[in-house]
Scaffold this motif. Structure first.
Motif, mmCIF file in Angstrom:
data_model
loop_
_atom_site.group_PDB
_atom_site.id
_atom_site.type_symbol
_atom_site.label_atom_id
_atom_site.label_comp_id
_atom_site.label_asym_id
_atom_site.label_seq_id
_atom_site.Cartn_x
_atom_site.Cartn_y
_atom_site.Cartn_z
ATOM 1 N N TRP A 174 3.407 -17.510 -11.473
ATOM 2 C CA TRP A 174 2.213 -16.750 -11.814
ATOM 3 C C TRP A 174 2.502 -15.271 -11.608
ATOM 4 N N GLY A 175 1.567 -14.433 -12.051
ATOM 5 C CA GLY A 175 1.787 -13.008 -11.900
ATOM 6 C C GLY A 175 0.561 -12.197 -12.265
ATOM 7 N N ALA A 176 0.655 -10.885 -12.012
ATOM 8 C CA ALA A 176 -0.413 -9.942 -12.327
ATOM 9 C C ALA A 176 0.204 -8.752 -13.036
ATOM 10 N N ASP A 177 -0.527 -8.214 -13.994
ATOM 11 C CA ASP A 177 -0.034 -7.092 -14.787
ATOM 12 C C ASP A 177 -1.103 -6.016 -14.887
ATOM 13 N N VAL A 178 -0.661 -4.769 -14.857
ATOM 14 C CA VAL A 178 -1.538 -3.630 -15.126
ATOM 15 C C VAL A 178 -0.902 -2.868 -16.278
ATOM 16 N N ILE A 183 -7.035 -8.376 -6.698
ATOM 17 C CA ILE A 183 -5.772 -9.107 -6.750
ATOM 18 C C ILE A 183 -4.661 -8.244 -7.334
ATOM 19 N N ALA A 184 -4.954 -7.570 -8.449
ATOM 20 C CA ALA A 184 -3.947 -6.706 -9.062
ATOM 21 C C ALA A 184 -3.553 -5.571 -8.129
ATOM 22 N N GLY A 185 -4.521 -5.043 -7.377
ATOM 23 C CA GLY A 185 -4.202 -3.985 -6.419
ATOM 24 C C GLY A 185 -3.249 -4.467 -5.351
ATOM 25 N N GLN A 186 -3.475 -5.672 -4.839
ATOM 26 C CA GLN A 186 -2.594 -6.231 -3.811
ATOM 27 C C GLN A 186 -1.222 -6.570 -4.384
ATOM 28 N N PRO A 189 1.303 -0.781 -0.802
ATOM 29 C CA PRO A 189 2.580 -0.163 -0.400
ATOM 30 C C PRO A 189 3.742 -1.152 -0.321
ATOM 31 N N THR A 190 3.463 -2.372 0.109
ATOM 32 C CA THR A 190 4.482 -3.408 0.129
ATOM 33 C C THR A 190 3.971 -4.626 -0.643
ATOM 34 N N ALA A 191 4.885 -5.301 -1.320
ATOM 35 C CA ALA A 191 4.494 -6.482 -2.085
ATOM 36 C C ALA A 191 4.051 -7.592 -1.134
ATOM 37 N N PRO A 192 3.078 -8.416 -1.528
ATOM 38 C CA PRO A 192 2.598 -9.493 -0.659
ATOM 39 C C PRO A 192 3.712 -10.481 -0.327
ATOM 40 N N ASP A 193 3.644 -11.045 0.888
ATOM 41 C CA ASP A 193 4.585 -12.107 1.228
ATOM 42 C C ASP A 193 4.087 -13.419 0.642
ATOM 43 N N THR A 232 -5.101 -9.515 3.729
ATOM 44 C CA THR A 232 -4.609 -8.324 3.042
ATOM 45 C C THR A 232 -5.392 -7.081 3.436
ATOM 46 N N SER A 233 -6.608 -7.258 3.912
ATOM 47 C CA SER A 233 -7.468 -6.134 4.301
ATOM 48 C C SER A 233 -7.596 -6.092 5.818
#
Length: 333
Positions: free
Chosen positions: A64-68, A178-181, A186-190, A310-311
């Motif tokens: 899966w993935g997210a795109d901006v 979700i796209a923001g995370q 600053p760092t990609a989610p684990d 994440t927050s």
């Protein structure tokens, strides 16, 4: 249960996130990059040569993935090939006409949309800015089965647009988070957080876009062995709380189906398996902060991320509600 695989290394979403970014004025290069998001034939007409710009930021996890995507100065027309996954997004700026054989929507800023599954589509965009989620249909169908009881194979999405204006706003806000995370933090989610973001996106799509699970409801009751089911499920959660668990995996460990484990938790604990998992993770975070050296390298933010938040502010709020003090106070004491 027969055919039940638990804790396999291929859990959807449960992998580290990789990021790519493209900035170009070359339409052919941009179209080739966008083709990785959804296969299509592009026709680009320059409207303002001085303003032409393409920006594509993609974050990819397991399946899966997210795109901006940001496009300026052009009209971008696509003829899309049929897709076998869920591709849903929100328009940030510009104008878009999305049309399938059965439906047509004109999108303006803030509108949510879903591309048709298994059918060709036409998309006519002027200076579009988009955020997209790409999610496996099989994963969303599994979430639908867990939460509503509908057989996974029976899930069908039925419209290009959300069910209502409030759901449109809900979907856009969830997608933005979700796209923001995934793309802009600053760092990609684990792996743990990526899995939770995917589940959030799947659940949001199921409540925002018309689909066959909306006619299903929670019915039935927990059987006489449900207390044993809860004991087995709790033991599994306690042992593997640091992993990106799903309801299906928890149910498999307990020897039952997702529906049964959901009902058993509701009957005996008045909660859900995922809410119980979140409480366990909160208690683990509390333990880590309590045992940390105040002068050491442990931070509240790092502890929150380790256990799936994440927050930092949301983590602090939930933490204070349970432990009656801020996590920073626990760390200092």
């Amino acid at each position: 249960m027969p055919g039940c695989t638990t804790m396999s290394g291929a859990t959807v979403g449960g992998s580290a996130v990789s990021r790519t970014e493209l900035r170009t004025r070359d339409g052919a290069v941009a179209a080739a990059t966008a083709d990785a998001i959804a296969e299509h034939r592009a026709r680009i007409t320059v409207r303002d040569p001085s303003a032409v710009a393409f920006r594509i930021s993609s974050a990819n996890a397991e399946q899966w993935g997210a795109d901006v995507v940001g496009v300026e100065g052009v009209r971008y027309v696509t003829e899309g090939a049929p897709i076998d996954y869920v591709l849903a997004g929100a328009l940030v700026h510009g104008r878009v006409l999305l049309r399938s054989r059965r439906d047509e929507v004109r999108l303006s800023e803030g509108d949510g949309f879903m591309y048709p599954i298994g059918a060709e589509y036409h998309c006519d965009c002027i200076d579009p800015g988009l955020a997209n989620l790409r999610m496996p249909l099989s994963y969303i169908a599994r979430i639908a089965e867990e939460t509503t009881g509908i057989p996974a194979a029976a899930l069908r999405f039925q419209s290009l647009s959300p069910v209502s204006a409030p759901m449109r706003r809900y979907w856009s806000a969830t997608l933005s988070f979700i796209a923001g995370q995934m793309n802009a933090a600053p760092t990609a989610p684990d792996a743990l957080i990526a899995g939770q973001l995917l589940r959030l996106g799947a659940a949001a799509a199921l409540v925002a876009f018309p689909n066959t699970s909306m006619a299903a409801g929670l019915t039935g009751g927990a059987g006489p062995e449900s207390s044993a089911v809860v004991r087995r499920a709790r033991a599994f959660i306690d042992a593997y709380a640091e992993r990106p668990l799903t309801v299906t995996e928890i149910a498999c460990a307990a020897g039952v189906g997702p529906r049964t484990v959901q009902l058993a938790f509701r009957r005996h604990l008045d909660t859900t398996p995922m809410a119980y998992l979140r409480r366990v993770r909160l208690e683990r975070a509390h333990r880590d902060l309590r045992n940390a050296d105040p002068a050491g390298k442990v931070t509240v933010a790092a502890t929150a991320r380790r256990w799936g938040w994440t927050s930092a502010s949301r983590f602090a709020g939930e933490y204070r509600q349970v432990f009656h003090e801020l996590p920073s106070h626990t760390l200092r004491s």
